[in-house]
Design an enzyme around this catalytic site. Structure first.
Site, PDB file in Angstrom:
ATOM      1  N   ARG A 268     -10.504 -18.717  44.858  1.00 46.10           N
ATOM      2  CA  ARG A 268     -10.427 -18.810  43.406  1.00 46.10           C
ATOM      3  C   ARG A 268     -11.147 -20.081  42.973  1.00 46.10           C
ATOM      4  NH1 ARG A 268      -9.306 -14.231  43.489  1.00 46.10           N
ATOM      5  NH2 ARG A 268      -7.613 -13.103  42.447  1.00 46.10           N
ATOM      6  N   GLU A 297     -15.341 -17.916  34.573  1.00 44.87           N
ATOM      7  CA  GLU A 297     -16.170 -16.863  35.183  1.00 44.87           C
ATOM      8  C   GLU A 297     -16.630 -15.898  34.092  1.00 44.87           C
ATOM      9  OE1 GLU A 297     -14.027 -16.755  39.581  1.00 44.87           O
ATOM     10  OE2 GLU A 297     -13.594 -15.186  38.114  1.00 44.87           O
ATOM     11  N   HIS A 316     -18.088 -13.648  40.791  1.00 40.82           N
ATOM     12  CA  HIS A 316     -16.846 -13.123  41.385  1.00 40.82           C
ATOM     13  C   HIS A 316     -17.001 -11.637  41.726  1.00 40.82           C
ATOM     14  CE1 HIS A 316     -12.163 -13.553  41.425  1.00 40.82           C
ATOM     15  NE2 HIS A 316     -12.629 -12.932  42.497  1.00 40.82           N
TER      16      HIS A 316
END
Length: 351
Positions: A268, A297, A316
């Site tokens: 993360r 993100e 991601h």
């Protein structure tokens, strides 16, 4: 059996077949349970909607906003992929028949589980499904960074000479030392893959693996993370986000790494102090970084991290494959069906 009996038997069979057909029709026309989900670019892709529609009537989040008063009493489950739906107090309070919130993926840090549970609603996720894809992206980032694949692609597109530049010289992954911080399911799969590259594998974990598990992948346990940071050519982060792991890697930890080392994050974004990482890269404290996760993100287009030629930043997409996403959606369906049928869902998340 005489003719009359034969005719009566035929009539009985015909009646049974009619009743069976009517029963089947009734089953087909029976209303499916309704779920709230975002179908489209920001949620579950349309190509996977059919996996859900076999069992549920999907109420798209846009439709829900427009017809909220008509739909609140129908919804029994919420499917969350990423942060497409904000499950807050207001939404929970408005859905009296809600029984389960199913998250697509392992991480549930964006869900307030105690709050959701306080409404008598279960929370489920899809563990194990994402393990291989995430381990693959970790190896992909390491290889791409070490061998400067992005820079090589850019050279092919924009080169002004025919000769390869000295700046495109990469580093061998084979025989290098990989330090894995977080040797859970995914971290262990990373180690298995790294073993195929004849890498020396160090790992740091809250709980040490068994001797048999260590031998199977050739991994050496580092009780202190500092030891791993000092010895590794590549440091890969594979931990869950928690209060204990937030900004686990900061200025102090980066300063312990080799000047020739690369930081790889597939966990993360908040596990790394991005300001400290930016400073470390600017001052050549470490050689490179390869990130599948950031905060926010995606990063703003003008973020300084995107300007470094020795930094790879992905949006991601570690689990973003057709195969993994299909299984993820199917697992979400299994959890929802079990809950709505009064059974224990296989992947309930409990705090």
């Amino acid at each position: 059996m005489d003719l009359r009996q034969i005719m009566e038997e035929k009539e009985r069979k015909k009646l049974k077949e009619t009743e069976r057909a009517e029963g089947a029709d009734l089953m087909e026309t029976k209303e499916k349970p309704c779920i709230l989900a975002t179908i489209g670019q920001e949620g579950i892709y349309k190509c996977f909607a059919s996996c859900i529609e076999k069992h549920f009537t999907i109420i798209n989040s846009d439709t829900f906003v427009q017809e909220r008063e008509l739909l609140v009493h129908k919804i029994q489950a919420i499917f969350v992929l990423g942060q497409s739906i904000k499950v807050d107090h207001s939404l929970l309070q408005s859905l009296p028949k809600l029984k389960v919130v199913v998250n697509g993926g392992v991480g549930v840090d964006h869900l307030d589980i105690p709050l959701i549970n306080s409404f008598g609603v279960k929370v489920c996720n899809t563990p194990h499904v994402v393990d291989n894809a995430t381990a693959d992206i970790g190896m992909g980032l390491m290889l791409a960074s070490a061998r400067k694949l992005v820079q090589g692609h850019n050279f092919s597109q924009y080169h002004e000479s025919e000769s390869l530049l000295e700046s495109l010289l990469g580093n061998d992954v084979s025989g290098a030392t990989l330090g894995i911080i977080g040797m859970g399911r995914i971290g262990y799969k990373v180690a298995k893959r790294a073993q195929g590259f004849d890498m020396k594998i160090l790992y740091h974990n809250r709980h040490r693996r068994t001797e048999e598990e260590e031998k199977a992948v050739g991994a050496v346990y580092c009780e202190k993370m500092e030891e791993l940071l000092k010895k590794s050519d590549f440091v890969m982060l594979v931990v869950n986000l928690s209060p204990q792991t937030q900004k686990l890697i900061g200025a102090k930890e980066l300063a312990m790494m080799k000047p020739s080392s690369t930081l790889i994050n597939i966990s993360r974004g908040l596990v790394v102090d991005q300001d400290a990482l930016l400073d470390a890269l600017q001052r050549n404290i470490i050689k490179a970084a390869a990130l599948d996760v950031t905060y926010p993100e995606p990063l703003p287009r003008d973020h300084p991290l995107l300007s470094f030629p020795n930094v790879i930043v992905l949006p991601h997409m570690g689990t973003h494959t057709v195969e993994t996403t299909r299984v993820k959606v199917e697992t979400m369906v299994i959890n929802a069906l079990a809950t709505l049928n009064g059974e224990q869902p296989p992947n309930e998340v409990k705090i």
